[in-house]
Motif scaffolding. Structure first.
Motif, PDB file in Angstrom:
ATOM      1  N   PHE A  49       0.788  -1.239   0.000  1.00  0.00           N
ATOM      2  CA  PHE A  49       0.000   0.000   0.000  1.00  0.00           C
ATOM      3  C   PHE A  49       0.819   1.288   0.000  1.00  0.00           C
ATOM      4  N   CYS A  50       2.098   1.221   0.295  1.00  0.00           N
ATOM      5  CA  CYS A  50       2.850   2.472   0.427  1.00  0.00           C
ATOM      6  C   CYS A  50       3.909   2.640  -0.646  1.00  0.00           C
ATOM      7  N   CYS A  53       3.842   4.910  -3.921  1.00  0.00           N
ATOM      8  CA  CYS A  53       4.190   6.345  -3.902  1.00  0.00           C
ATOM      9  C   CYS A  53       5.501   6.630  -3.166  1.00  0.00           C
ATOM     10  N   HIS A  54       5.725   5.938  -2.045  1.00  0.00           N
ATOM     11  CA  HIS A  54       6.900   6.231  -1.207  1.00  0.00           C
ATOM     12  C   HIS A  54       8.014   5.224  -1.439  1.00  0.00           C
ATOM     13  N   PHE A 103       0.339  15.429  -6.735  1.00  0.00           N
ATOM     14  CA  PHE A 103      -0.023  15.720  -5.341  1.00  0.00           C
ATOM     15  C   PHE A 103       0.412  17.120  -4.895  1.00  0.00           C
ATOM     16  N   ARG A 117       9.856  11.447  13.229  1.00  0.00           N
ATOM     17  CA  ARG A 117       8.565  11.872  13.777  1.00  0.00           C
ATOM     18  C   ARG A 117       8.213  11.136  15.069  1.00  0.00           C
ATOM     19  N   TYR A 125      -0.959   9.235  13.171  1.00  0.00           N
ATOM     20  CA  TYR A 125      -1.173   9.764  11.809  1.00  0.00           C
ATOM     21  C   TYR A 125      -1.977   8.785  10.947  1.00  0.00           C
ATOM     22  N   ALA A 148      -1.116  16.329   1.911  1.00  0.00           N
ATOM     23  CA  ALA A 148      -1.423  16.090   0.496  1.00  0.00           C
ATOM     24  C   ALA A 148      -1.675  14.608   0.216  1.00  0.00           C
ATOM     25  N   MET A 149      -1.439  13.768   1.212  1.00  0.00           N
ATOM     26  CA  MET A 149      -1.629  12.323   0.993  1.00  0.00           C
ATOM     27  C   MET A 149      -3.096  11.940   1.193  1.00  0.00           C
TER      28      MET A 149
END
Ligand code: HEC
Length: 242
Positions: A49-50, A53-54, A103, A117, A125, A148-149
């Protein structure tokens, strides 16, 4: 005496400041890097799932597989979506520039996010996306305002709205979330999945931690044996003195 008290207060002041300013609204999460099953579930979630994009550009698939006890065949079949070889770095599928265009800001590399973080922030988050008509993506986040995510896991969590209340100065304060549409998971199941993901992100931020745990056990065993030896030695010396 007064001076000492003053100095001690001065030394403790930063602690008080972090306690007060450290965003008391973050939810606690228990990290256990020895739980290989949880780490594997988190890794699977991250890759599915990540990674579109990342990136997690400091990690290679085969290193992760070895650390988490994932057999190579399983790694090849279930984890290598955006890579060809197990030795590849974990790079995002989406080209950086396209992502920036779509984005407005490029999805950052997530290798170190649990360290920069903090695990509590990350866990909160991932559970704090709420619907917001004003935002371009339709989503907002309580701990990352105007993020923006989009909420990529909303089918699991469902959709929620945030309830705020205004204080006497007209400032908005978050009160609670209200589920507007249930997801495929119950809140407890979703929290458990996010716990696994957070556990994995902590591993990702510092893979050597896994090995340090093992070294730690040896150090403790060594200390125990060493203490016994020293005690025996002390007894031996004192028999002569008496
Ligand atoms: C559709 C693309 C997309 C997907 C999929 C996606 N993200 Fe994001 N993510 C973004 C964008 C874009 C940002 C930048 C947000 C900003 O700066 O406003 C972001 C930011 C973040 C941040 C904040 C990083 C920081 O410190 O600023 C975290 C944490 C994060 N994403 C975690 C995840 C996780 C975990 C997943 C998988 C469950 C995921 N993202 C999936 C697009 C995505």
């Amino acid at each position: 005496m007064k001076r000492t008290v003053f100095l001690i207060c001065l030394l403790l002041a930063p602690l008080a400041a972090t306690a007060a300013g450290g965003n008391g609204q973050l939810d606690e999460v228990k990290i256990d890097l020895r739980d290989k099953q949880a780490l594997q579930r988190g890794a699977r979630l991250f890759v599915n799932f990540c990674l579109s994009c990342h990136s997690a550009g400091y990690m290679r698939y085969d290193r992760m597989g070895k650390d988490l006890g994932i057999p190579e065949a399983v790694l090849k079949d279930n984890f290598l979506f955006s890579a060809h070889r197990p030795g590849d770095l974990m790079k995002a599928t989406m080209p950086h520039d396209d992502a920036k265009l779509w984005f407005g800001t490029a999805p950052p590399d997530l290798s170190l996010v649990a360290r920069s973080r903090g695990p509590e922030w990350f866990y909160t988050y991932m559970r704090s996306f709420y619907q917001d008509e004003v935002s371009p993506s339709g989503w907002n986040n309580r701990v990352f305002p105007h993020v923006a995510m989009p909420h990529v896991l909303y089918e699991w969590q469902g959709t929620q709205q945030a309830i705020f209340h205004k204080d006497e100065h007209g400032q908005q304060h978050f009160e609670r979330f209200e589920l507007t549409k249930a997801g495929s998971m119950s809140p407890e199941e979703y929290d458990a999945a996010m716990h696994d993901l957070t556990n994995f992100m902590v591993y990702l931020g510092e893979p050597a931690k896994l090995h340090r745990y093992n070294i730690g056990v040896f150090v403790l065993i060594f200390m125990a044996i060493f203490t016994l030896l020293m005690y025996a030695l002390k007894k031996e010396y004192w028999t002569d003195v008496k």
